[in-house]
Write an enzyme that holds these catalytic residues in place. Sequence first.
Site: not given
Length: 129
Positions: A35, A52
Amino acid sequence: KVYGRCELAAAMKRLGLDNYRGYSLGNWVCAAKYESNFNTHATNRNTDGSTDYGILQINSRWWCNDGKTPGSRNLCHIPCSALLSSDITASVNCAKKIVSDGNGMNAWVAWRNRCKGTDVSVWTRGCRL
């Protein structure tokens, strides 16, 4: 802050992620690798206008408030900036809420694509935990 693999594993363990909702520590370290590359300052904009944030790339549409995402739900009741701290406590606490939401770690696309169904024990191998 960019964490080392074992450093992150130790921090996540201390904060109670090992086997949280049945997911071993290796799953969490693997997710963080793909991520954010272990970087707490990572941000990525999505096509829907949300962003994000942090080491686990937690999304502003649902989980945090960044003041610029239309219709944000802020289900973790935190400013998104808290997810960029070198202290990962806020990210971990919010991640616990996300993984308890029904889809488990499938909420993280990188986990689904890169970690799910693999031998995630390699991510904690050789670490003093």
